[in-house]
Design an enzyme around this catalytic site. Structure first.
Site, PDB file in Angstrom:
ATOM      1  N   LYS A   1     -24.272  40.296  41.979  1.00  0.00           N
ATOM      2  CA  LYS A   1     -24.071  38.888  41.639  1.00  0.00           C
ATOM      3  C   LYS A   1     -22.954  38.265  42.476  1.00  0.00           C
ATOM      4  O   LYS A   1     -21.945  38.895  42.769  1.00  0.00           O
ATOM      5  CB  LYS A   1     -23.742  38.746  40.150  1.00  0.00           C
ATOM      6  CG  LYS A   1     -24.876  39.153  39.212  1.00  0.00           C
ATOM      7  CD  LYS A   1     -26.067  38.235  39.339  1.00  0.00           C
ATOM      8  CE  LYS A   1     -27.192  38.641  38.408  1.00  0.00           C
ATOM      9  NZ  LYS A   1     -26.898  38.360  36.999  1.00  0.00           N
TER      10      LYS A   1
ATOM     11  N   HIS B   1     -36.967  45.283  43.267  1.00  0.00           N
ATOM     12  CA  HIS B   1     -36.758  44.097  44.084  1.00  0.00           C
ATOM     13  C   HIS B   1     -37.216  44.320  45.520  1.00  0.00           C
ATOM     14  O   HIS B   1     -37.035  43.442  46.365  1.00  0.00           O
ATOM     15  CB  HIS B   1     -35.284  43.681  44.050  1.00  0.00           C
ATOM     16  CG  HIS B   1     -34.871  43.139  42.717  1.00  0.00           C
ATOM     17  ND1 HIS B   1     -34.418  43.945  41.699  1.00  0.00           N
ATOM     18  CD2 HIS B   1     -34.867  41.877  42.231  1.00  0.00           C
ATOM     19  CE1 HIS B   1     -34.136  43.194  40.652  1.00  0.00           C
ATOM     20  NE2 HIS B   1     -34.400  41.950  40.940  1.00  0.00           N
TER      21      HIS B   1
ATOM     22  N   LYS C   1     -39.936  29.297  49.028  1.00  0.00           N
ATOM     23  CA  LYS C   1     -40.445  30.466  48.293  1.00  0.00           C
ATOM     24  C   LYS C   1     -41.880  30.766  48.726  1.00  0.00           C
ATOM     25  O   LYS C   1     -42.218  31.907  49.064  1.00  0.00           O
ATOM     26  CB  LYS C   1     -40.398  30.193  46.791  1.00  0.00           C
ATOM     27  CG  LYS C   1     -41.131  31.223  45.936  1.00  0.00           C
ATOM     28  CD  LYS C   1     -41.227  30.773  44.495  1.00  0.00           C
ATOM     29  CE  LYS C   1     -42.075  31.722  43.670  1.00  0.00           C
ATOM     30  NZ  LYS C   1     -41.484  33.075  43.546  1.00  0.00           N
TER      31      LYS C   1
END
Length: 747
Positions: A113, A682, A23
């Site tokens: 998802k 996003h 990350k």
């Protein structure tokens, strides 16, 4: 080809790093603070650490190609050359991240998802003219990388049928989604399978013994044509003269009708999820290797060793050669429970994270090899904790027309009201202060002073920009589920239990281990403070009961329905206290409503009935003057529109910007307020006012102006203030332009 599969394996492993090293490396690279070489070195080190640790834990079959910079489905699109022209760049990594995050003036690919998990995947675009070409660099490089460490690995790939069924038809030349000629990505199966055939030949030439092809779509209902596609794909690949042995792995449920189809193909091994699924029909796999997933990859509870061994023995008796494995990839669980020294020791003893689950797999493989018998003695099923289930019947709120009139009189909002979904950017200063508070380095008073200052700044910014319904920005919250878990009895939270959600985004799912109760109000103090700073309405922000449960690791000794209703009781109490405090707009988010829908159609209606009932119970105590909002994002909400309608929220906001309005055609004449997102949060892109205005114009083709809301796709937590201020200014400008045009039209 080799015929011997190792006795123990896992289908995949976490890749973000025990301390979220990937990350940090990704975000540093994206921000231009570090080089590509720095990013690649972090990735190499994480892969090496994973392989070495799996081997040290006694695992015999090591997977490779499970690492990803962003998402395994996106990796597969690159592998197959399925890169839309608009993203192509001279630099391959720039192309890759443009598909995932967008580029200047170009929206990213849609995201949704991964089955019924909280992991998000990037949706490939496949058209009749998509040119497929093999780029085998990544899987080959990882095989060689592991081999340099003295370790042989099994490359893991998304299978061709799953890849195509999870893709969407490429937009037409005008950018409109869908295909009027009825094209479906599965129509390109033959072309895609040929690329897989070339890949298998290259892997065989590299000396690879086994390849894993993941086909989780096979545990959902499949048509006869889709099952025929499975037969054709694996018949073709299985007949290749030069290839590694093939493991086709399924997970998240039973293979059902797909099991005999796979059994009839020349593949050497089939993976079964024996945690969520059963061994029904396993005798059809006699002569093949059964990779038996008896250690759950989806929860954090220790495996019942005797029960798992009993399952393994029964499958071995009926099918022959058997390999012990996890039910699915361990991507969905944290790394190591031993790091959670702050948990109650009695609870920690019940838990197993990825590292412990690998050890369980190795232990079960050794036990299986040492157990010559067929069955363990029968023993009674484990007894769950006693509980009393009670029925909760939601009293109906007034009809929507009555509520809408009361709310219009009370709130006095303009046409096309502008709002946000809830969170504002979580600055580094806030995150450091929260960590310092947890470590005892600063006091509660100092921390709360910082939170108050942040709320004041967020309210002032929204007023200056001209938003109509404000939020307090949630600076006191670390996560939309964890924050509530920290204030409810029955939950425990971890310090290091990070799980990847998508890209660099990680969450720490709470552990729901006992009965849920709300000891005191959770959000009221900060909502009341924010409302005191403005004459405009401020939304009270709550997470819905289904989402709190879906994004937690949940106890397995109660029916899921009962657990959700326990949480709904707590949310209902919070709604009542917010009303008492004078909050007249309350948002109860349920982004996970679609996520928990069972994969088999026969089970879906029952779930949706009680999930909707739980939401209604949580919100139906509100008065007709209180406007109830809900929010759903990145979850194919168009597939459960009847259930969303059943929630009876006054306003529903949905993701729409990234999918270019794909949902709008499905929602049709939605009978209440609707906010299709106009800003994809996003992506770091800032949409222009013209782009937002166009999206609103498209929305007005479906949604009447008096019921259309203007909002981003989701919360703004992951964006910077610079991005948010610029984007929201454009959103407000676009709404004002359109409002002015509509006003003149009405006159």
């Amino acid at each position: 080809m080799t015929s011997s599969f190792p006795a123990s394996t896992v289908l995949g492993y976490p890749r973000i790093g025990p301390d979220r090293e990937l990350k940090r490396a990704l975000e540093s690279y994206w921000e231009g603070r570090t080089s590509r070489a720095d990013l690649e070195e972090t990735a190499r080190r994480l892969r090496e650490d994973t392989w070495r640790r799996l081997a040290a834990l006694g695992l015999e079959g090591l997977p490779s190609n499970t690492f990803s910079y962003y998402d395994q489905v996106l990796d597969t699109a690159v592998l197959l050359g399925a890169v839309p022209t608009r993203y192509r760049h001279d630099d391959d990594l720039t192309t890759y991240f443009a598909m995932a995050r967008g580029a200047e003036g170009i929206a990213p690919l849609r995201m949704t998802k991964w089955f019924d998990t909280n992991y998000h995947y990037i949706v490939p675009e496949i058209g009749p003219d998509t040119v497929f070409s093999l780029d085998a660099a990544k899987p080959l490089a990882e095989v060689r990388e592991a081999r340099a460490l003295g370790l042989e690995t099994r490359p893991v790939l998304v299978g061709p049928v799953t890849f195509l069924l999870l893709s969407q038809a490429a937009p037409d030349s005008q950018g409109s989604p869908g295909n009027p000629d009825g094209f479906a990505p599965l129509d390109r199966l033959d072309d895609v399978v040929e690329v897989y055939a070339r890949l298998l030949a290259e892997l065989a030439a590299e000396g690879v013994g086994w390849v894993q092809l993941d086909e989780p779509v096979l545990v959902a209902d499949r048509t006869a044509a889709e099952l025929a596609a499975v037969e054709a794909a694996y018949g073709r690949l299985g007949r290749l003269e030069h290839r590694p042995a093939l493991l086709v792995a399924s997970y998240f449920g039973d293979l059902g009708d797909a099991l005999p189809v796979l059994a009839g193909t020349p593949v050497e091994a089939v993976g079964l999820d024996l945690v969520r699924g059963t061994a029904h029909g396993v005798e059809a796999l006699a002569g093949k290797t059964v990779v038996a997933g008896v250690v759950s990859g989806r929860d954090v509870w220790r495996t019942d060793r005797d029960r798992a061994l009993g399952t393994l023995l029964a499958v071995r008796e009926r099918a022959g050669r058997i390999v012990v494995s996890t039910s699915c990839s361990l991507l969905h669980v944290p790394y190591d429970v031993e790091r959670e020294t702050g948990l109650d020791p009695a609870l920690r003893e019940r838990l197993a994270f990825a590292e412990q689950k690998v050890a369980e797999v190795a232990e079960l493989a050794a036990l299986l090899a040492a157990t010559p018998g067929r069955h363990l003695p029968e023993r009674p099923a484990a007894q769950g904790r006693p509980h009393a289930s009670r029925v909760r019947t939601a009293e109906g709120r007034a009809p929507y027309a009555v509520r809408a009139a009361a709310q219009a009189e009370h709130l006095k909002l303009p046409l096309l009201p502008v709002t946000t979904i809830g969170s504002f950017p979580q600055t580094g200063e806030l995150r450091r202060a929260r960590a310092a508070l947890a470590a005892g380095e600063i006091g509660e008073a100092a921390y709360e002073s910082m939170v108050r200052a942040e709320i004041e700044q967020v309210i002032a910014l929204q007023e200056r920009l001209g938003l109509d319904v404000l939020v307090h920005g949630e600076p006191e919250r670390n996560d939309m589920v964890q924050y509530f878990a920290e204030h409810l009895d029955g939950f425990a939270v971890t310090r290091h239990g990070w799980v990847q959600s998508y890209g660099s985004r990680c969450t720490r799912p709470p552990i729901l281990h006992g009965d849920v109760r709300r000891p005191e109000p959770i959000t009221v103090r900060w909502a009341r403070y924010a409302q005191s700073l403005t004459s405009k309405p401020v939304k009270g922000m709550l997470t819905g009961p289904v989402t709190i449960v879906a994004w937690s690791f949940v106890r397995d000794d109660l029916p899921l329905r009962e657990v959700v209703f326990q949480v709904a009781d707590a949310v209902r109490e919070e709604v009542g206290d917010l009303e008492e405090a004078g909050i007249r707009v309350i948002q109860v988010d349920e982004p996970a409503l679609r996520e928990l829908v069972p994969l088999r159609r026969a089970e879906q209606a029952a779930y949706l009935e009680w999930a909707v009932a739980a939401y209604r119970w949580a919100t139906s105590g509100a008065s007709e003057h209180t406007q109830i909002h809900t929010h759903l994002c990145y979850s194919d909400a168009d597939e459960i529109l009847a259930a969303i309608d059943g929630l009876d929220a006054d306003v529903t906001s949905i993701e729409s910007a990234r999918s270019r309005g794909r949902l709008l055609g499905a929602v049709g004449a939605f009978p209440r307020g609707l906010g299709p997102g106009v800003y994809d949060i996003h992506s770091p892109r800032v949409p222009g006012a013209g782009e937002v205005e166009h999206l609103l114009e498209e929305a007005l083709r479906t949604v009447p102006a008096e019921r259309l809301w203007v909002n981003p796709d989701c919360g703004l937590k992951t964006r910077s203030y610079e991005q948010v201020e610029a984007a929201l200014a454009n959103v407000v400008e676009a709404a004002a332009r359109l409002r002015e045009r509509l006003f003149h039209d009405f006159r």
